[in-house]
Design a protein around this motif. Structure first.
Motif, PDB file in Angstrom:
ATOM      1  N   GLY A  26       0.822  -1.198   0.000  1.00 20.48           N
ATOM      2  CA  GLY A  26       0.000   0.000   0.000  1.00 20.48           C
ATOM      3  C   GLY A  26       0.860   1.254   0.000  1.00 20.48           C
ATOM      4  O   GLY A  26       2.020   1.241   0.414  1.00 20.48           O
ATOM      5  N   PRO A  82      -2.069   2.117  -5.929  1.00 25.99           N
ATOM      6  CA  PRO A  82      -3.201   2.915  -5.450  1.00 25.99           C
ATOM      7  C   PRO A  82      -2.922   3.446  -4.051  1.00 25.99           C
ATOM      8  O   PRO A  82      -2.251   2.809  -3.241  1.00 25.99           O
ATOM      9  CB  PRO A  82      -4.364   1.921  -5.441  1.00 25.99           C
ATOM     10  N   SER A  84      -3.828   4.309  -0.353  1.00 27.51           N
ATOM     11  CA  SER A  84      -4.774   3.792   0.641  1.00 27.51           C
ATOM     12  C   SER A  84      -5.094   4.812   1.723  1.00 27.51           C
ATOM     13  O   SER A  84      -6.171   4.754   2.322  1.00 27.51           O
ATOM     14  CB  SER A  84      -4.233   2.517   1.276  1.00 27.51           C
ATOM     15  N   ALA A 115      -7.374   3.737  -3.523  1.00 26.32           N
ATOM     16  CA  ALA A 115      -7.887   2.405  -3.243  1.00 26.32           C
ATOM     17  C   ALA A 115      -9.321   2.510  -2.748  1.00 26.32           C
ATOM     18  O   ALA A 115      -9.713   3.520  -2.152  1.00 26.32           O
ATOM     19  CB  ALA A 115      -7.008   1.718  -2.202  1.00 26.32           C
TER      20      ALA A 115
END
Length: 408
Positions: A26, A82, A84, A115
């Motif tokens: 992440g 992405p 988070s 995300a």
């Protein structure tokens, strides 16, 4: 006069480490807003008042720099990362107004994908918020607000040189809740010279009177170079007393526990579920990313980043920062590649502060022996797999970490 020096170049070793960073991990973004209406006497953050900046920088030139850094960060990291969590800090982000913060979040969306269920937080000063401000944030996609309350006692705020009135933080929390924010944090500072037990009790009463699901409470630290430090040095105010700080921490923990909140990091409490554990959505996931040594990119003047075991920090002054980006360069002021020893030290130091504790597998034989010594002294619990701070251990977390890491 602003220093106009060339930005720092990442070493070949750092670039190689970044290329090897796991794209499946992440990614978090920290966005630093360096502007403040006034400077609090205890603050050593990278912030500037309008008078300090003069004509050398403006919110618009800063935002142009942020847009450029976000684009460069996305290109540098490649696709498949992405975001988070996002945290907008400062400084005083709320000075940008709701529309300014919405524009900042729009710049993130231009460069990165978020995300599903991403946490999006902004810090706010109660005095620069309003019902309209919070509604604008919700419409823009912010999910969480952190309000700087510090204390409910006027004389304590005066010592801290905070400009807001005690009741304004509570009104702001209610306005944020009315705008649809389910996740609200109030920050407290405890141990300020002149603070009494009754003052802290009143502050906790105030915090628990509004719909917050998270509380952060930090002991006042005298940072070198601040006005507060100079006052201490001149004898105008006393140093915070360690015994008083410990007693105040215990007061905070007891009051919050009685109100249905539980600690998940030494200085942070979240709403507890029926099992007594923190409700996941009430925990600040962005801060957890720091404590787990996850990857994050810090955007803005003086912001720090950590990706794939490489740490770097940006040029501090907004004008220098923006000028570097306008010239097409990342505004890096310095960097380091963390060694295995560095990573190990940070893992012990940060994870031991968390409610989940530290895996025994993180420690070598000697470190486990020393951790077992802390268990014998009632400072840690152990189940053979993890070491977790006891209530008494939370008061001595830094010392326990040193004892584990450093052999006699």
């Amino acid at each position: 006069m602003i220093e106009r020096r060339a930005p720092h170049e990442l070493s070949d070793e750092a670039r190689a480490a970044l290329r090897d960073a796991d794209p499946a991990r992440g990614l978090s973004l920290y966005l630093h807003v360096p502007f403040c209406a006034t400077r609090c006497g205890y603050c050593d953050f990278n912030t500037y008042t309008a008078g300090e900046l003069g004509s050398s920088s403006s919110p618009q030139s800063w935002l142009e720099g942020v847009r450029a850094e976000l684009d460069q960060a996305a290109a540098f990291l490649g696709s498949g990362r992405p975001v988070s969590t996002i945290f907008v800090g400062g400084g005083t982000p709320s000075l940008l107004g709701g529309d300014g913060l919405a524009e900042l979040l729009s710049a993130v969306h231009h460069s990165f994908d978020l995300a599903p269920g991403a946490e999006v937080t902004t810090e706010s000063n109660p005095e620069s918020t309003s019902p309209e401000f919070f509604h604008t944030l919700r419409e823009a996609g912010f999910t969480r607000v952190s309000l700087g309350m510090q204390s409910a006692a006027t004389h304590v705020l005066r010592v801290l040189e905070r400009t807001h009135t005690p009741g304004r933080a509570l009104d702001a929390a209610r306005e944020a809740a009315a705008a649809g924010f389910e996740h609200l944090n109030l920050d407290l500072i405890y141990g300020t010279p002149s603070e009494r037990d009754d003052d802290l009790d009143a502050s906790l009463d105030a915090v628990l009177s509004v719909p917050v699901d998270h509380v952060s409470a930090y002991a006042l630290i005298v940072e070198d170079g601040t006005r507060f430090a100079r006052k201490v040095r001149r004898g105008e105010v006393p140093m915070p007393d360690d015994d008083v700080l410990a007693a105040r921490y215990e007061m905070i923990d007891a009051r919050l526990a009685a109100a249905g909140m539980t600690w998940y990091e030494v200085s942070n409490w979240a709403r507890a579920g029926q099992d007594g554990l923190p409700v996941p959505d009430s925990v600040c996931r962005h801060n957890e990313a720091y404590w787990r040594s996850d990857d994050w990119w810090g955007v803005g003047p003086g912001a720090h980043s950590h990706v794939g075991g490489v740490r770097w920090w940006n040029q501090k002054h907004p004008a220098t920062y923006s000028a570097s980006l306008a010239a097409g360069a990342l505004p890096i002021d310095g960097s380091e590649v963390l060694t295995d020893e560095d990573r190990h030290t940070e893992a012990v130091m940060l994870r031991l502060r968390m409610r989940d504790g530290l895996s025994a597998d993180e420690l070598d034989e000697g470190e486990r022996d020393r951790a077992d010594g802390a268990v014998a002294r009632g400072l840690l619990t152990a189940d053979g797999q993890r070491y977790v701070l006891t209530d008494a251990g939370r008061l001595l977390a830094d010392g326990i970490t040193r004892d584990i890491l450093v052999a006699d």
